[in-house]
Structure formats: C-alpha cells, structure tokens
Design an enzyme around this catalytic site. Structure first.
Site, PDB file in Angstrom:
ATOM      1  N   LYS A 493       1.153  -1.375   0.510  1.00 15.48           N
ATOM      2  CA  LYS A 493      -0.633  -0.146   0.220  1.00 15.48           C
ATOM      3  C   LYS A 493       1.130   0.649   0.211  1.00 15.48           C
ATOM      4  O   LYS A 493       1.973   0.648   0.216  1.00 15.48           O
ATOM      5  CB  LYS A 493      -0.867   0.116   1.249  1.00 15.48           C
ATOM      6  CG  LYS A 493      -0.434  -0.199   2.159  1.00 15.48           C
ATOM      7  CD  LYS A 493      -1.298  -0.512   3.788  1.00 15.48           C
ATOM      8  CE  LYS A 493      -0.092  -1.109   4.966  1.00 15.48           C
ATOM      9  NZ  LYS A 493      -1.075  -1.421   5.724  1.00 15.48           N
ATOM     10  N   ARG A 591     -10.605  -0.357  13.797  1.00 16.40           N
ATOM     11  CA  ARG A 591     -10.342   0.221  12.308  1.00 16.40           C
ATOM     12  C   ARG A 591     -11.367   0.100  11.726  1.00 16.40           C
ATOM     13  O   ARG A 591     -12.881  -0.926  12.196  1.00 16.40           O
ATOM     14  CB  ARG A 591      -9.087  -0.034  12.468  1.00 16.40           C
ATOM     15  CG  ARG A 591      -8.687   1.194  11.097  1.00 16.40           C
ATOM     16  CD  ARG A 591      -7.124   0.482  11.151  1.00 16.40           C
ATOM     17  NE  ARG A 591      -6.489   0.144   9.894  1.00 16.40           N
ATOM     18  CZ  ARG A 591      -5.390   0.068   9.929  1.00 16.40           C
ATOM     19  NH1 ARG A 591      -4.659   0.196   9.755  1.00 16.40           N
ATOM     20  NH2 ARG A 591      -5.290  -1.181   9.309  1.00 16.40           N
ATOM     21  N   TYR A 717      15.188  31.016   6.003  1.00 19.22           N
ATOM     22  CA  TYR A 717      14.834  31.828   6.882  1.00 19.22           C
ATOM     23  C   TYR A 717      14.248  31.686   8.191  1.00 19.22           C
ATOM     24  O   TYR A 717      14.942  30.964   8.882  1.00 19.22           O
ATOM     25  CB  TYR A 717      13.538  31.598   6.140  1.00 19.22           C
ATOM     26  CG  TYR A 717      12.783  30.855   5.027  1.00 19.22           C
ATOM     27  CD1 TYR A 717      12.643  32.651   4.208  1.00 19.22           C
ATOM     28  CD2 TYR A 717      12.885  30.125   4.028  1.00 19.22           C
ATOM     29  CE1 TYR A 717      12.478  32.364   2.754  1.00 19.22           C
ATOM     30  CE2 TYR A 717      13.262  29.985   2.272  1.00 19.22           C
ATOM     31  CZ  TYR A 717      12.066  30.948   2.258  1.00 19.22           C
ATOM     32  OH  TYR A 717      12.754  30.655   1.038  1.00 19.22           O
ATOM     33  N   MET A 766      11.600  24.741   1.122  1.00 17.51           N
ATOM     34  CA  MET A 766      11.218  23.846   0.118  1.00 17.51           C
ATOM     35  C   MET A 766      11.382  23.110  -0.415  1.00 17.51           C
ATOM     36  O   MET A 766      11.166  22.097  -0.163  1.00 17.51           O
ATOM     37  CB  MET A 766       9.792  24.943  -0.616  1.00 17.51           C
ATOM     38  CG  MET A 766       8.573  24.202  -1.154  1.00 17.51           C
ATOM     39  SD  MET A 766       7.977  24.728  -2.428  1.00 17.51           S
ATOM     40  CE  MET A 766       7.113  26.641  -0.696  1.00 17.51           C
TER      41      MET A 766
END
Ligand SMILES: *Cc1c(COP(=O)(O)O)cnc(C)c1O
Length: 822
Positions: A493, A591, A717, A766
């Site tokens: 998955k 779940r 930053y 980023m």
C-alpha cells in the site's frame, strides 16, 4: 554428461530413463530456463518454495529430465516421455553431479572464501590472468550451496584455470562445497561478523572456512591478521600456507612499502628473493588488500605475471550492480555495470527477460565490443549471437569495430550497428525506443553513461535508491521464522511504503510471494496494466471502484455488511461466481472489520449472498510490537480463533487464516497462521529489534554549493541557524517538498557526507536545505545521504518524533526512484 551415467552415480531410490540425453544445463530456478531439451531440473525445497510445484510447467515448456524427491504423482501417466531420477535429497544430488563434473578436469582450481572481498579477488585474478589462461569462474557471487554446483557445471575441456567462490552461513556447509570445487589453491580473504549468528564464535567460523582447503597445494592468507594466522598455523593445512605481511620481512610475500597518491597506489614487495613494484588505480584500503591476495596467489601460480605492470595498472574496479532506472517515453533502463564478458551477458539478458516477462515492453539490447575475451572475434560473436537467439530481443544495437565486422552473424535479428557511442547518439535510433526495456552493456572505454544520460532526463539530483536484493533477503528472513509452506502476503500500500510499487512487486512476483495487498483499486489497476499477474488484494475498496476490481481481477477486503451486499450484487450482475474476497475481523484494533458479535449475522449473510468465495479471513493486531500489551495481543489472537472456527464450519470449506503483521511475525510466530502479512520489515525496518534485516532504501542528494560563513551570521529563513563559529555550509537540493521533514531543521536532523555526520543548519526550506560541513573535507558535487545504511531510517524517525513508516511514505513522488540488484 549423459543422464544415464549420472543416474547410476546418484544411486537413486527410483529412476526412469525413457531416452538418454546429454546434459548441457542444470536448472534449479524455473524462471531461468533457456534450452529445455538439454536441461536437467533439480526440484529443490528452499525457504522460498518447493521446486516440485514447477515440474509440470517446465514439462510443458519442453524439459524432460528431472531430479525429484517425491513420487506421489504417477508421472508415467501424465508425462509419459519424461525422465526422472528420484533421490532422498535433490540438493545433495545437485552437488554430487557437479562434483562428478569437476573430477573430469585436471586443471588448477582456485577456491576463495572469507567474509568479504571474495568476488573482487576473483574478478581481479580473472583480469590479471585472462591472457595466460582460459578461465572458468563463478558468475557474479554464485557462492552458496546451490550457486557453487551451478558454477562448476560451466567447466568444459577448453578451460585451463578455474576460480570459484565459496560462502557459508552454517557449520558443515564447507565440507560439501569442498567436495564440489576441490580447489588446488586457496585464498582466505578475511573474517568478519557476517553470518556470525550461526557459529559459536569467530574461531569456529574460521575453522569451518578453512575446510575448503583440505586438498590444496597452497593457501594464501593475510599473515598480519592474528585470528587467521593462528587458525592457519594450528590447522592441518598449515604446511602449505603462504602468507603476506606488511610487518614481517620473513613472510613468503613481504610488503615493503605501500604509497598512496591521489588516484593510485604503488606497492613494493619481495617474494622468493625477487623485488617487485606494481601500481594499481585504487586508493582505498579494501581494494589494496584484495590486490595483495592476488599478488601472493600469482607468486605461486605464475610469478612472471608480477612483472606485467600494464595489467595491474589497468585493473578495473568491480561493480556488482544492475541498476534499473526509469527513462523518458515509458522506457526502463537496465545499466549492467558489471565487467563486460560473455557469461555476464547471459546473466544480464536473463535479468532483462524477467523484468519484461508478462509485460508489453519491448526488449532492446545495446552491447559494445567485448574486450579481451581470450577468444577469436569469430568464436566470440558466434557465441554472443547464440545467446541473443535464446533471449530474442526485439531490437539489438551493436557498438564497436569488432561487432560491426561481425554483423552478418546477427542477420536474423532486428539490429543496428555503430562504430562508437557518438555515432549512435547522432542517429535517431534511440528516439525510436519507447515503452522498451533497454539493457546497456558496454565495456568501460565505450562510455555508455552517455547513453544513459540521453535516455534519462536528469531533472532533479535527489534520488531514492532501492536495493531489491535487500528486499528479497528480508522476505526470506521472515519466511524463515515461520514453518515452511506458510504463505506470504506483502503489503505494498501507499506505493510500496513509498519505495514505488511496480519494481518491487515485479521482484516479489518473481520470488513467488502468494499475494500482494494495495490500499485502493487504482493502485491495483496500475499494476495489472503494467503486467503484474499475481493475486492482488485491495484493502480499502471504494464502492465506485467495484467494476474496476472485477475488470482487473482484484480481490476486495470486505469489512462491512453494506460492502458485502453491494459487492455480491455487482459480481452477480457480471455473471460471475466464486469471486475471491477477504473477510476482515475487528478483534480490538477498532478500525475496519466485522465485530466478533456480528458473526452469526455474517455467516447468514455469506450464505445468502451469491457469487462470492471467501478466500481468506483475517484480523490485524494493534500492538504486537509492545510487550506491555502482550496479554491484549493474545486476547486478539484467541478471539480471532473463535470467529474463524465459527466461519469455517458454516462455510463448509476452509479459507486461509492470517493474523501476523511484521511485529506479529517477529514476536508471535508460534501462533499458527496460514499466511503472514509483511509490511515494514520487508523494507528493512524491524518492528521489535530483530537483527537479521538489511536496509532497503537510501535517500541521497548532492552538494550544490559550498560557502564560508563567518561566526555571528545566520543561515536560512527566520534567521534560525545562528553560527557560533566561522563555518563552511553546504547547500543541497532537497527540501520539505521532497519529504525532508521540517522537524529536522536547526540541528535536529543530520546528513552523512564522506562517511561523517553533519548537522542540518537553519530551517529546512521547500526545495533546499543546508548542513554544517566545517569539520570535514567535502566538495561541491559530493553525495549526501539523508538516510540509508549509515543513518538508519529508524533514527531519523525518532528525531522527527514519529515512526519509520511516515519517513518512508513521506518521500515525494518527484524524487526519482532508482532500483538496483546486487
Ligand atoms: C499495513 C498492514 C500490515 C503490515 O503492517 P506492518 O506493521 O508494516 O508489517 C498488515 N496488515 C494490515 C491489515 C495492514 O493494513
């Protein structure tokens, strides 16, 4: 060797030879079949499967000779023209067969053992001696109980020297390998901690390894290595030991001086009263040690080669990887950087064959002249053409003067020929390749990396490298914890926990995993479209994807009554019956899943709704990794037992039952289960601290720029990275948009450059981050490791205060995945 002769030698329990055949090939893995009519298949039982299951398939593909250990089936009925030899232990028979083959040739044979460096020493010796001998050697690192016999079987009358590796992981294995290889000369490279768990201590392991040398005329070893030197001097083989030493002038080979410069190393040594000096193009200690073993061996076998300066100077590093990269236009590129010679060509073609089996991909082979093969061009390219004829590529590209001259041999293939790579790159040929699997195999001097560059647009310097061999290792590790015959379902998955599902699943399919499970139908569809045929379970099937499930033969997990009813309806509407589904029971995770209290209602529903076949019933453990909750885990397992028994008796047939995830297999393997569900462990991260796993994923980038920044300044930053000293800062093209978590900012996280840890400085941006490299001699362009062997994912996860699952699945899809096998 003739089948009838072999059969007599193996003293079988039973044998039937319908017609005698000459056996050119031995086979233990049905996927590598090449010439059925002259192949003898050994049905072995190993951790990864039972060879008997593949006999019928092989028979259908033309194989007629089998060594088996079971005869329940009446073969004379189902396969009237098959020959078989039934023995107590087919692996033993395989080794005996190879031993018989070995005895036919009276040539020097070098046997190499030790914990590391076996393959490198073997390949160096091959490079150094190929002008003097016709050499037969182990392909890559075929050094196991199965690999060694297969290697030996390649021997033929034309060979004048053999070089074979022997690796062991348990006591009593070496004696068996010795009987197969029967080395006349031996090398022990070194001794380390690998496979230590199966030996009482290093000494026991050493003594076991030395058994390889029981018939040797000489044994080469490092006399400066205390443990090895002691073991050798106290073993029966002591008389013939030839040691090299950097400290003892009395050693048979005395290494007087080693001078390492920027790109090469000069070694001065004395042997048998003569002084020598050679230069090799390596500077690392491991390679130098490998060379010292070679020198010493050569001083016994053919001392005049020690004067062949050019051979040492042109030694090529041995890389043992096949890299698989995604290219443009749907191409996949296999870059075989292993030494270029005829038999590694067969291995590469075989690898390509498996990558493309069952897909629509075309096979393209790009091959350069094979240098220094020791054969005439006629003989060599006849051989190459014969290999290609077996694997039938859709397109063959030959590069180099010799291949061009021999092009008539490839007349029956769709082919193109070029004198060099530049000529190929200026043609349009490469642009015409799309949706192809392109195998690149070129001698170093042809610089095939230019072709790779052309085929792969390098947009981003950052890559997640996936070691497919490590995945297989981990798979087999978990298989070894449960009784043989237990099935495996691998959880892929979230795109295979972030490593990318297709290459992974292709590998798992090859290794006969029974099932894979994906999260949503789309993931399954994509795999089917790319040619994956194995059973696939979809864990979260959405209602609007039901038709897709059916169209792509995907098997849903059913966890609720609504799902059960609506899936049954759509199956019936499609006119299908017995459609496999997997029932999930909620025993405490809370779940998805049916509650144990719902079981009576569930059995009624299953009896009422048509079209379904319950393939498996399972539950998921909530805290199998945590000893504090062991009582809870046991209560989950017991509650599941009751539910399963109730379901089984009402269904009237027995579905597969499964409960154990990675942590479950590590800690609760004593609870019976038909199937294990492997997740994180497959990817090299243990759930409870077991030590048998290998890391799978390595995230790397490169240094874009280095700058000196004075004390008191800040980096990045928000001015969060204040420098307390004059610093050197490396800037790297990876940021939180790639999955480098911002929680690793400001010294929380580290990177590894040239083997040293460096803290991240300032906030992760980023697309960019910065590290403090003041204390190391790094350069722009250096590789930077974010996690991998030297910085485990688990450690990074801990710094982020999360779990390894999140680190892996967080790597953004824009990071290129590069797959390789060792
Ligand atoms: C993800 C998952 C697994 C695998 O869990 P790991 O802890 O990664 O081994 C097993 N079973 C189910 C139902 C899952 O969803």
């Amino acid at each position: 060797m003739l089948l009838s002769y072999l059969s007599r030698q193996l003293s079988p329990i039973e044998a039937r030879i319908v017609h005698d055949t000459d056996l050119a090939h031995l086979l233990t893995d049905s996927r590598t079949l090449s010439e059925p009519s002259s192949t003898l298949f050994f049905a072995l039982r190993t951790a990864s499967g039972d060879g008997h299951l593949y006999i019928r398939d092989l028979y259908d593909r033309g194989v007629r000779c089998f060594v088996i250990s079971r005869t329940e089936e009446d073969w004379s009925q189902t396969m009237p023209d098959a020959n078989y030899i039934c023995v107590a232990d087919p692996l033993n028979a395989l080794q005996q067969a190879a031993g018989l083959k070995r005895m036919q040739y009276d040539i020097p044979v070098i046997g190499i053992t030790g914990s590391n460096g076996k393959t490198i020493v073997k390949e160096f010796l091959y490079q150094l001696l190929r002008k003097d001998y016709r050499i037969v050697r182990s392909p890559r690192s075929y050094n196991s109980q199965i690999g060694v016999p297969l290697s030996i079987w390649q021997m033929s009358g034309e060979h004048t020297l053999g070089i074979f590796e022997a690796g062991i992981s348990q006591t009593n294995e070496m004696e068996r390998l010795e009987a197969v290889i029967r080395p006349t000369l031996g090398i022990i490279t070194n001794i380390g901690a690998a496979h230590q768990e199966n030996f009482a201590d290093t000494r026991t392991k050493l003594q076991e390894k030395l058994r390889l040398f029981s018939r040797c005329q000489a044994i080469v070893y490092n006399a400066d290595h205390k443990e090895i030197a002691t073991a050798i001097s106290s073993s029966p083989e002591a008389a013939v030991a030839i040691g090299w030493s950097k400290t003892n002038p009395g050693a048979q080979v005395y290494i007087c001086k080693i001078e390492t410069e920027e790109t090469h190393t000069t070694i001065k040594f004395r042997s048998d009263g003569a002084d020598y000096s050679i230069t090799v193009p390596f500077t690392d200690e491991a390679s130098i040690e490998d060379v010292l073993h070679c020198i010493t061996l050569i001083s016994i076998l053919r001392p005049e080669v020690l004067y062949a300066q050019d051979r040492f100077a042109s030694l090529e590093p041995v890389e043992m990887r096949m890299e698989v990269k995604a290219g443009d236009r749907g191409n996949t590129i296999i870059n075989d950087v292993y030494s270029s010679d005829v038999y590694s060509l067969a291995l590469a073609l075989d690898f390509q064959q498996r990558r493309t089996a069952g897909t629509q991909m075309k096979k393209v082979v790009v091959l350069s002249d094979i240098l220094q093969s020791g054969m005439s061009a006629e003989e060599l390219y006849a051989h190459v053409a014969a290999q290609l004829r077996i694997y039938r590529p859709d397109f063959f590209i030959g590069i180099g003067e010799d291949i061009v001259a021999q092009r008539h041999r490839f007349a029956d293939l769709h082919a193109a020929f070029f004198r060099d790579v530049t000529e190929l790159l200026t043609s349009a040929v490469l642009y015409e390749c799309s949706d192809s699997c392109i195998l690149l195999k070129g001698a170093r001097k042809y610089r095939f990396e230019q072709i790779t560059e052309r085929l792969v647009q390098q947009v981003h310097e950052t890559a997640l490298r996936i070691n497919l061999s490590a995945i297989v290792h981990n798979l087999n590790y978990y298989r070894s914890l449960v009784p043989s015959g237990t099935k495996t379902i691998c959880m892929v998955k979230a795109q295979g926990y972030g490593v990318g599902s297709y290459e992974l699943v292709k590998t798992l399919q090859e290794h006969r995993v029974d099932y894979i499970a994906v999260a949503v139908a789309d993931e399954g569809k994509e795999l089917r479209e790319r040619g994956i045929t194995m059973p696939i379970v979809v864990m979260n099937p959405e209602r609007n994807a039901f038709q897709m499930l059916i169209d792509y033969r995907l098997e849903p997990e059913i966890y609720s009554f609504t799902l059960l009813r609506s899936f049954s309806e759509i199956v019936v509407r499609n006119g299908l019956s017995d459609y496999p589904v997997h029932i999930k029971i909620d025993t405490g995770m809370h779940r998805l899943g049916f509650m144990p209290a719902d079981i009576a209602k569930l059995t009624e529903a299953l009896a009422e709704y048509e079209g379904l076949h319950v393939r498996s019933v399972f539950t998921h453990l909530a805290a199998a990794d945590d000893p504090a909750f062991d009582d809870f885990t046991r209560s989950q397992l017991l509650s599941f037992d009751e539910v399963f028994n109730a379901l089984e008796s009402s269904l009237g047939y027995r579905p597969l039952r499964h409960t154990l995830n990675t942590a479950g297999v590590e800690r609760f393997a004593h609870f019976p289960t038909d199937m294990i569900r492997l997740g994180i462990g497959l990817y090299g991260v243990t759930a409870s601290g077991v030590s048998g796993l290998r890391p799978v994923a390595t995230l790397t980038t490169t240094i874009l720029q280095i700058k000196d920044v004075p004390a008191g300044e800040t980096v990045g930053y928000g001015r969060r990275g204040r420098l307390s000293r004059d610093s050197r800062i490396a800037v790297m093209p990876i940021g939180y948009a790639d999955g480098l978590d911002r929680r690793l900012s400001c010294g929380v996280g580290e990177v590894v450059i040239r083997g040293r840890r460096c803290p991240i400085v300032g906030n992760v941006c980023m697309d960019i981050c910065m590290a403090d490299i003041t204390d190391i001699a790094a350069e722009e362009g250096d590789t930077v490791l974010l996690f991998g062997e030297e910085l485990p994912i688990a450690e990074v996860a801990e710094k982020m205060q999360t779990i390894a699952y999140e680190v892996l699945t967080g790597i953004s899809p824009r990071v290129r995945r590069v797959y390789f096998q060792e």
